[in-house]
Design a protein around this motif. Structure first.
Motif, PDB file in Angstrom:
ATOM      1  N   ALA A   4     -44.942 -65.945 -54.795  1.00 26.20           N
ATOM      2  CA  ALA A   4     -44.103 -65.369 -53.753  1.00 26.20           C
ATOM      3  C   ALA A   4     -45.035 -64.774 -52.705  1.00 26.20           C
ATOM      4  N   VAL A   5     -45.044 -65.368 -51.509  1.00 26.27           N
ATOM      5  CA  VAL A   5     -46.007 -64.994 -50.469  1.00 26.27           C
ATOM      6  C   VAL A   5     -45.251 -64.476 -49.258  1.00 26.27           C
ATOM      7  N   ILE A   6     -45.658 -63.297 -48.767  1.00 32.32           N
ATOM      8  CA  ILE A   6     -45.092 -62.790 -47.512  1.00 32.32           C
ATOM      9  C   ILE A   6     -45.639 -63.648 -46.379  1.00 32.32           C
ATOM     10  N   THR A   7     -44.731 -64.308 -45.642  1.00 31.99           N
ATOM     11  CA  THR A   7     -45.149 -65.289 -44.635  1.00 31.99           C
ATOM     12  C   THR A   7     -44.376 -65.059 -43.348  1.00 31.99           C
ATOM     13  N   ASN A   8     -45.056 -64.695 -42.288  1.00 37.58           N
ATOM     14  CA  ASN A   8     -44.404 -64.567 -40.981  1.00 37.58           C
ATOM     15  C   ASN A   8     -44.057 -65.941 -40.425  1.00 37.58           C
ATOM     16  N   GLY A   9     -43.053 -65.976 -39.572  1.00 39.02           N
ATOM     17  CA  GLY A   9     -42.662 -67.223 -38.934  1.00 39.02           C
ATOM     18  C   GLY A   9     -41.529 -67.943 -39.626  1.00 39.02           C
ATOM     19  N   ILE A  10     -40.963 -67.374 -40.684  1.00 42.14           N
ATOM     20  CA  ILE A  10     -39.828 -68.001 -41.362  1.00 42.14           C
ATOM     21  C   ILE A  10     -38.583 -67.838 -40.503  1.00 42.14           C
ATOM     22  N   LYS A  11     -37.820 -68.879 -40.384  1.00 40.57           N
ATOM     23  CA  LYS A  11     -36.644 -68.893 -39.513  1.00 40.57           C
ATOM     24  C   LYS A  11     -35.639 -67.822 -39.932  1.00 40.57           C
ATOM     25  N   ASP A  12     -35.104 -67.123 -38.922  1.00 41.09           N
ATOM     26  CA  ASP A  12     -34.077 -66.085 -39.093  1.00 41.09           C
ATOM     27  C   ASP A  12     -34.594 -64.879 -39.880  1.00 41.09           C
ATOM     28  N   CYS A  13     -35.900 -64.730 -40.006  1.00 39.84           N
ATOM     29  CA  CYS A  13     -36.474 -63.569 -40.690  1.00 39.84           C
ATOM     30  C   CYS A  13     -37.318 -62.763 -39.708  1.00 39.84           C
ATOM     31  N   LYS A  14     -37.319 -61.444 -39.894  1.00 47.47           N
ATOM     32  CA  LYS A  14     -38.165 -60.582 -39.082  1.00 47.47           C
ATOM     33  C   LYS A  14     -39.594 -60.623 -39.616  1.00 47.47           C
ATOM     34  N   ASP A  15     -40.543 -60.737 -38.704  1.00 47.08           N
ATOM     35  CA  ASP A  15     -41.945 -60.713 -39.108  1.00 47.08           C
ATOM     36  C   ASP A  15     -42.350 -59.295 -39.509  1.00 47.08           C
ATOM     37  N   VAL A  16     -43.323 -59.202 -40.398  1.00 50.31           N
ATOM     38  CA  VAL A  16     -43.836 -57.903 -40.813  1.00 50.31           C
ATOM     39  C   VAL A  16     -45.086 -57.582 -40.003  1.00 50.31           C
ATOM     40  N   THR A  17     -45.279 -56.300 -39.697  1.00 54.22           N
ATOM     41  CA  THR A  17     -46.462 -55.886 -38.940  1.00 54.22           C
ATOM     42  C   THR A  17     -47.682 -55.784 -39.842  1.00 54.22           C
ATOM     43  N   GLU A  18     -47.468 -55.469 -41.135  1.00 57.10           N
ATOM     44  CA  GLU A  18     -48.549 -55.401 -42.109  1.00 57.10           C
ATOM     45  C   GLU A  18     -48.106 -56.097 -43.389  1.00 57.10           C
ATOM     46  N   GLY A  19     -49.031 -56.765 -44.045  1.00 55.91           N
ATOM     47  CA  GLY A  19     -48.730 -57.401 -45.320  1.00 55.91           C
ATOM     48  C   GLY A  19     -48.587 -58.904 -45.258  1.00 55.91           C
ATOM     49  N   ASN A  20     -48.743 -59.513 -44.079  1.00 58.16           N
ATOM     50  CA  ASN A  20     -48.628 -60.960 -44.003  1.00 58.16           C
ATOM     51  C   ASN A  20     -49.710 -61.616 -44.871  1.00 58.16           C
ATOM     52  N   GLY A  21     -49.296 -62.510 -45.763  1.00 62.50           N
ATOM     53  CA  GLY A  21     -50.226 -63.173 -46.671  1.00 62.50           C
ATOM     54  C   GLY A  21     -50.328 -62.519 -48.035  1.00 62.50           C
ATOM     55  N   PHE A  22     -49.755 -61.329 -48.231  1.00 59.73           N
ATOM     56  CA  PHE A  22     -49.762 -60.700 -49.549  1.00 59.73           C
ATOM     57  C   PHE A  22     -48.994 -61.590 -50.525  1.00 59.73           C
ATOM     58  N   LYS A  23     -49.527 -61.717 -51.725  1.00 58.51           N
ATOM     59  CA  LYS A  23     -48.953 -62.688 -52.676  1.00 58.51           C
ATOM     60  C   LYS A  23     -48.807 -62.085 -54.058  1.00 58.51           C
ATOM     61  N   ASP A  24     -47.678 -62.382 -54.694  1.00 56.95           N
ATOM     62  CA  ASP A  24     -47.498 -62.097 -56.121  1.00 56.95           C
ATOM     63  C   ASP A  24     -47.349 -63.430 -56.836  1.00 56.95           C
ATOM     64  N   ALA A  25     -48.143 -63.644 -57.864  1.00 59.99           N
ATOM     65  CA  ALA A  25     -48.105 -64.895 -58.613  1.00 59.99           C
ATOM     66  C   ALA A  25     -48.045 -64.599 -60.100  1.00 59.99           C
ATOM     67  N   LEU A  26     -47.289 -65.391 -60.815  1.00 63.89           N
ATOM     68  CA  LEU A  26     -47.198 -65.227 -62.264  1.00 63.89           C
ATOM     69  C   LEU A  26     -47.035 -66.591 -62.917  1.00 63.89           C
ATOM     70  N   VAL A  27     -47.448 -66.669 -64.183  1.00 61.55           N
ATOM     71  CA  VAL A  27     -47.334 -67.907 -64.943  1.00 61.55           C
ATOM     72  C   VAL A  27     -46.645 -67.606 -66.270  1.00 61.55           C
ATOM     73  N   ARG A  28     -45.705 -68.454 -66.625  1.00 59.61           N
ATOM     74  CA  ARG A  28     -45.001 -68.349 -67.901  1.00 59.61           C
ATOM     75  C   ARG A  28     -45.086 -69.691 -68.621  1.00 59.61           C
ATOM     76  N   GLN A  29     -44.877 -69.640 -69.944  1.00 48.79           N
ATOM     77  CA  GLN A  29     -44.938 -70.865 -70.744  1.00 48.79           C
ATOM     78  C   GLN A  29     -43.526 -71.366 -71.060  1.00 48.79           C
ATOM     79  N   LEU A  30     -43.323 -72.647 -70.817  1.00 46.09           N
ATOM     80  CA  LEU A  30     -42.061 -73.309 -71.142  1.00 46.09           C
ATOM     81  C   LEU A  30     -42.255 -74.108 -72.422  1.00 46.09           C
ATOM     82  N   ARG A  31     -41.447 -73.814 -73.424  1.00 47.28           N
ATOM     83  CA  ARG A  31     -41.553 -74.508 -74.706  1.00 47.28           C
ATOM     84  C   ARG A  31     -40.680 -75.760 -74.674  1.00 47.28           C
ATOM     85  N   VAL A  32     -41.325 -76.921 -74.865  1.00 52.32           N
ATOM     86  CA  VAL A  32     -40.626 -78.205 -74.835  1.00 52.32           C
ATOM     87  C   VAL A  32     -40.703 -78.844 -76.214  1.00 52.32           C
ATOM     88  N   LYS A  33     -39.535 -79.140 -76.781  1.00 49.30           N
ATOM     89  CA  LYS A  33     -39.456 -79.747 -78.104  1.00 49.30           C
ATOM     90  C   LYS A  33     -39.074 -81.224 -77.991  1.00 49.30           C
TER      91      LYS A  33
END
Length: 380
Positions: free
Chosen positions: A306-335
């Protein structure tokens, strides 16, 4: 953790979502109080054993004990016995707090990678008071004493401290510690796991002189200004198409333009769409659902950014924090698909010369077995 010197303490920190499921084996002040009452009842001739007298009117209890060993049943109208009120209104009576050692549980996220708020549960010391059937122990009534201060409204996000969140245990702490002869407090700086949650901390201490002490539960909130969460099913079948839900949270007072990306191996997991642009209002969240198909067996990594990205349509740009990212990984069990079938073969031998050998017959896999689902184990 604070306790009397020479105490052995057990500490734990459990994810609140797991703690809410309940645990009948958990040692709490309530279970200790009930156990005290049961022990007291078993050690005397009468089933009720004047337990309420002992707890609420110690002088009355001491007078009754004089006659108890002789087997005399007491019928009296003496004022000091009649004045002991053992019947209480259950609606207004607070739950019984057993006598426990002076104890405290505290957690600090100093040096941690995720911002956290800590709380302290303290207990007051009081005099020693013997109980029927139990050793003398220190009397106190733990109560929360310190609390966190409310955060001021945030107009811009802070950068997440973890590059990739991948550590999500259900139990963070589960260990024992020993306090030395001249030591009353144990302190340790720990790094919190990557789960955005509230941790429930508890401690139990034992001491040869003072007995058993149980602390009040203590909460530790681990949070970020914005983050994503993946909701996966417990398991799926290979080839099964299922909804993969991603929730993005915004805990600040301004709107955030977020670009959400699903990152997987094309040979393992496929999705109808892997990138979404969303606007999340102040202190709000949004859920994204993706139609996803599992193609390979085993524990498959599913990563979301999930990345804060300026320039997205119909969204207000942020003055600080552009490019800040939260990333996570989970395991999917497939049988594997199909119906599991097991074949068990066993052998028993007496080794006399030490040269005997086990010789198992060849395992034949049926021709209609599901591909890549064959597994074998050997136990000795």
């Amino acid at each position: 953790v604070a306790a009397e010197p020479d105490s052995l303490c057990a500490i734990s920190a459990t994810d609140k979502s797991v703690d809410l499921l309940g645990n009948k084996n958990k040692v709490t002040s309530e279970t200790i109080g009930k156990l005290q009452a049961e022990i007291g009842d078993r050690k005397t001739s009468r089933s009720e054993n004047y337990w309420e007298y002992q707890r609420k009117c110690p002088q009355t209890y001491d007078a009754i004990k004089v006659y108890e060993s002789t087997g005399i049943q007491i019928l009296t109208d003496l004022s000091f016995i009649n004045s002991c009120e053992t019947i209480t209104d259950a609606k207004n009576e607070p739950e019984y707090e057993p006598e426990i050692m002076h104890s405290a549980v505290a957690f600090s996220a100093g040096g941690g990678q995720i911002e956290a708020q800590s709380f302290m549960a303290e207990a007051d010391e009081a005099d020693f008071s013997p109980r029927v059937g139990v050793a003398p122990r220190r009397r106190n009534k733990p109560r929360p004493s310190a609390s966190h201060s409310e955060a001021s409204p945030a107009n811009f996000p802070t950068k997440p401290k973890v590059q990739l969140r991948n550590y999500f245990p259900e139990n963070w702490l589960f260990e024992t510690i020993e306090l030395g002869e001249n030591r009353k407090v144990f302190k340790s700086e720990l790094t919190s796991p990557h789960t955005i949650t509230t941790w429930i901390g508890e401690a139990i201490c034992m001491n040869n002189q003072f007995g058993l002490g149980v602390s009040n539960p203590t909460s530790l909130l681990v949070n970020q200004d914005f983050f994503a969460e993946i909701r996966l099913p417990y398991s799926v079948k290979r080839g099964e198409t299922f909804p993969l839900n991603v929730t993005v949270f915004n805990y600040i007072d301004v709107e955030l333009p977020i670009r959400v990306k699903l990152i997987t191996s094309e040979e393992e997991v496929q999705s109808d769409k892997s990138e979404f642009d969303i606007c999340i209002g102040p202190n709000d969240n949004k859920v994204i659902t993706m139609k996803t198909t599992a193609l390979k067996l085993g524990e498959l990594n599913v990563t979301v950014e999930a990345v804060i990205t300026n320039g997205i349509k119909d969204c207000k740009d942020v003055t600080e924090g552009n490019g800040f990212k939260d990333a996570l990984v989970r395991q999917l069990r497939v049988k594997p698909e199909g119906v599991p079938i097991e074949k068990v073969e066993s052998d028993f031998k007496c080794f006399e010369s030490g040269k005997e050998k086990f010789q198992m017959s060849k395992l034949e896999v049926p021709t209609d077995a599901v591909s890549d689902s064959e597994r074998a184990w050997v136990y000795v």
